[in-house]
Design an enzyme around this catalytic site. Structure first.
Site, PDB file in Angstrom:
ATOM      1  CE  LYS A  36      -5.943  -6.900  -0.349  1.00  0.00           C
ATOM      2  NZ  LYS A  36      -6.076  -5.442  -0.216  1.00  0.00           N
ATOM      3  CE1 TYR A  54      -3.526  -2.489   0.253  1.00  0.00           C
ATOM      4  CE2 TYR A  54      -3.597  -2.212   2.632  1.00  0.00           C
ATOM      5  CZ  TYR A  54      -4.074  -2.811   1.483  1.00  0.00           C
ATOM      6  OH  TYR A  54      -5.097  -3.716   1.568  1.00  0.00           O
TER       7      TYR A  54
END
Lengths: 321, 321, 321, 321, 321
Positions: C225, C191
């Site tokens: 991810k 992230y």
């Protein structure tokens, strides 16, 4: 009446209104047998409390950690006291229960006094030079050092109320575990500290010292060293109902000894005061449940003869109560 | 109906509009057999939930960690309570499931109650003196201490929302692993804390306590201690849709018990309230899925007779539900 | 054509001028055999990619870590989803490759699904309450926990660009080593985070996500991810030449998959979007080299029947590509 | 003439007045036999300096750590270079002594080049996203990883002058000890960094790089990677007498090589420059005592054919000196 | 008269009024046999004090840690001194007791001098580039490194009074324990440092250096390296009674040697001074109880012949006292 009974006695007060709030009987000095101590801790405390010093379950310790905490400045009033030999001689001839040294002095000066003067190894410390805002006393030795040097206790300074309390708790937790493993008694110098006390009556207030006593007990101190709280009158800045409590000398001492519970209490002497005040302090402490005294500058900031003289007087008071 | 079934039941609400959003059935108290606990944790919880106290899968704990968290000030209203003997006697005669002590009290006072009063060792803590802005409760004992002392659970304070949450998570992670290794149940004091809650309804809001309940579950608590959320009306500062949820007393309790999932819930008493309020709290908690209660000051801030009296009433409520 | 070949193909662009700069062929989904994985990691990924879920080297994961990251607020739109049983049932009946749990849920809810629903243990996390300025996701479990629980992978959130990156790298380094030792695949939630991205197009920009993809690869992620980057038009605040790159949906996905190299890519769903957008996202991801999808709120923020319905549609897309 | 003799030669200058101050003979490239290296370090450096690359005691390394330090942005000018296969092929066919990878690339891409292209494992790094004010490059791998992967050296970035130097020293100390234990050579990327250099001529000044070279030597680097200092004219902001030293290209290189002592020196290429400048840099470095070159972006930011072409020219220069 | 006797002698002053306050006899140089050292420490110090250098219980050390602390700038006045061979040759031919190196130099340059020139391994350090406000000297080597390299002592810089004193104490505590375990003597560079000294006469005041000497003793130094305090007149900013003490050169040296107690004292040379001043310093130090000298820049910031010449003169002074 043992420590267990002392504070479970019925209260006479009626709650939150000042003096009555602390209405517990005057505590009696604890007997070592009343405490559920592991055999190692008991054996070592026995040496300090019965085999050396005034005996009969008391302690009279001579601390000499000021060279680190304040620097050699404390010895200028009595230059020979700069040499730890001075304090060792005083401890031996003055009939003290033990001497308190940091690791450097313990390693370099104890050899010829080994077995004769019990050692309390002070294992954390700091100088008074940098800001005290985040006061924290860092380890400079270990419980294992104390074991190796044949010490009978370790000393640890806990700054109750400091913003660094988290580090302090973690550090002490480690010390406590090591002490448990080796059967080494832990004496906690429980000092209120930090800006937060300023608006609550200060670090010498009954509120502050009473809290410090309990923290030491809660965290696992075997012995706690306290200052005598201010007791001339109640400080109005203290939290309620402390701000209305006016317990006087005996009552204040009694109060914090009760708060320390089964942690034995030693009272410190602080900076040098008159002989009369010192002996009063000794008597007040012992009459109100203290196990002993830990007077430093008041002893060795004078020539040897005088120091031995006052030591004898203090010992006499201890023995008499 | 077991915990598994309780919250998987069909919803009756229609989404994000206020009260209906939380429309789950009232949870039922979990049975120990419904939880997939390791044998060690199960055995120890069994002692607390079935062999001591009100039994039948409930818990009634007597906490005495306030001496560290608040200082001896909490005992001034009832001076005998300063001596941990007071609480031990109350725990034994009042039929409590266990007593909560920090390491110092556990080490020095449990001996004659060993086996008679189960011990929950509180292993972290702090004083309330310094600023709470970075609230963090540091370890003052270990799970291994708890094992050595024969404790049946450890207690850990987690400050959900504190800027120190990273340290807290890391510290708790270590505790959780040790507890797993030794089969020791972990009771988490899940307290919302920190400035960030100020603009979200505060630390007593349903939003805050609901979040805290879930965090405890996510991190691996076996039991979670919660405060009852404010429930008179929805606080408009809370994030949506909490700001529209007006669940009332039962509904709020039910909500957070559901959020705690398979972590058993104990509700705390907080500062002293009226007996009527206290008994209402006990009943509301137990009727809405709580496993038990952990009331401290409301019990021991009164004379022994009164304390035993109210304890019996609380136990009766617990047994009746 | 395997991952090795995919990006070594000749470029067609002419350098630093916008879209051509990223002129690499559309990547193909990697085969597990193309990756030089240790046998343990390969065996565990095989379960996720071939034995469960859509199979054929893909992954469809159901994450349920929002209870920690956002609190129970995320479940209010669909109250039954508060109970992890909801997601477990969805994962089992919806044909997912695995479910993502934090340690608390994994320990308390997986028992009856053991072996039926593969577990990805998310081992770090935080709440969204305190300031995010120094974003850091602290460990709440260990790789060893994952081994003990029979998990097939661990999940780790890395905040690329946070001022706390040094702590993050050190923490991840430790995790990576443990994972290497135990043959446990590591899925990195990569992230972009931190104020520094504000003046560079933000944390959802192609620049930011492209960087995050590469960092995960460089640090040793097995799977990464990612969010789908903003792709409607080039953000002029991005560093050159990103500020001129207008790759569109497919091109943006393709770009970041290429940057992740031999780290397999999963795309996340983010907050709830329309079914049409969700299925477009699934298709775009799979057509441009992704290994799979990790959609959470878009699945379980609806009743079970609807959730199963959309899950089937997503699985069909995955299988078709 | 060996490294030992090189700088012990008599000075010709007369002290603190500018250029003469650095009046030492031009250093000669060290021979591996002149260095008192442990057998493991010697064996591994032998592979890099004699068995691979240009040989004869030189090193030509291909670094590919920019994906972490700068992100994939560095590959946009030559998209195929995004795939580490590009650099591996270049390293193999271009006759490099070794390739520099972070752990992720080393683990996932080296398999088919094992033994053919020596590996230098870069074990710390950071992104360039957050503020650089406290620059610190955190470990993302260990010396043990390097051993396991069959690497011939580890690379470590040391930010000389950063306010984080204490953490850096401690971290490097640990790395150095591990490297000693395993016989693994340590290459230090010695980068002046931090605001303090701003008023002293900057991080590219002769003063700064000269200091960095010595720090690497003092802390135990086996090889040090340096930038070529600014050398067109003396920067008046540098501390005396650097502010008067105008040594020119050769003299500046010679100066810092001498300061590195028995730590072998590699010069970096930095951001892309013209071929002419690059070859001049190579020649200047090698003629003034450097052991080798570590050029990255200047090599792989161009198509493979061009990259191989320039690599051959550099190798020829290295072999000729 | 041994060290024990030296400061226990009766005082002649009358307390807190200036010069008399420090009225102790001039200390005599300690004999190794007077100190209760463990056999390992004694054996190693014996090599430094009797087998090498001027002998007879003295020490003349050649420090070369300035390359790290100040950078190569210190060598510009005498370029050949950049090569550690210069100092090694000087140490060997100049009859020094030992040489002080950081780990890098010790590892790479000692080989051919092994056994001929005793090694003191300096195990912490820093650069002078970043701010000194939180001065802390981080470990760059270990006591175990010293053992492996056959060193006869380790050197450690302690910044007395720095706000980082807590980290420093903890780090030193670890070093001291390791040194105890291996019988390795510890030489403490005791440097007053930090803003707090500014209002107390500065870091070169008698107050500051006197405090530093005692801190080194308290923490367990075997040898302490001190600067000669300012002694021309009393600095009025110093705390009482230092602000009234005007002890002169001999008196100031004598004072701090006494404060160091059984920690042997070495005086440093500092930055380059005239030969006359240097020899005066040497004589003053040795006549007032110092064990030896540690002069660096004053020795090697001149051509070899001159350096050897002045070294002989210093050695003669040492031998004569």
């Amino acid at each position: 009446m043992n420590t267990l009974e002392k504070s479970a006695a019925p209260q006479t007060g009626d709650g939150m209104n000042g003096n009555n709030a602390a209405a517990l009987p005057t505590p009696k000095r604890a007997s070592l047998d009343d405490l559920d101590l592991h055999v190692g801790k008991k054996a070592r405390l026995y040496r300090l409390m019965y085999e050396h010093g005034p005996g009969n379950g008391t302690m009279m310790l001579l601390p000499i950690d000021q060279g680190l905490e304040h620097g050699p400045i404390d010895f200028l009033v009595n230059p020979p006291a700069l040499d730890p030999e001075f304090q060792l001689k005083l401890a031996l001839e003055g009939g003290f229960s033990g001497i308190v040294f940091h690791i450097g002095l313990a390693t370099k000066y104890m050899d010829k006094y080994a077995g004769k003067v019990p050692l309390v190894l002070k294992i954390n410390g700091k100088t008074n030079v940098p800001s005290d805002a985040q006061a924290f006393s860092a380890l400079d030795a270990t419980v294992e050092d104390a074991v190796r040097l044949g010490a009978d206790a370790v000393g640890y300074t806990l700054y109750v109320g400091s913003p660094s309390q988290d580090r302090d708790f973690l550090q002490f937790n480690h010390v406590r575990q090591e002490a448990e493993r080796y059967g080494m008694p832990v004496i906690v110098w429980a000092y209120p500290r930090g800006e937060a006390f300023k608006s609550k009556g200060g670090t010498d207030s009954l509120y502050a010292i009473d809290y410090a006593a309990r923290v030491a007990l809660e965290l696992g101190a075997d012995v706690v060293k306290l200052n005598v709280p201010e007791h001339d009158q109640a400080d109005p800045d203290q939290p309620k109902p402390y701000n209305q409590m006016n317990l006087g000398y005996a009552g204040s001492v009694s109060k914090v000894v009760n708060s320390a519970g089964r942690a034995l209490v030693l009272f410190s002497g602080g900076s040098k005061i008159s002989d009369e005040d010192l002996l009063t302090k000794a008597r007040m402490a012992m009459e109100n449940g203290a196990t002993g005294l830990i007077f430093g500058r008041n002893l060795w900031q004078r020539p040897m003869d005088e120091a031995l003289g006052i030591a004898n007087k203090i010992a006499d008071i201890i023995k008499s109560i």
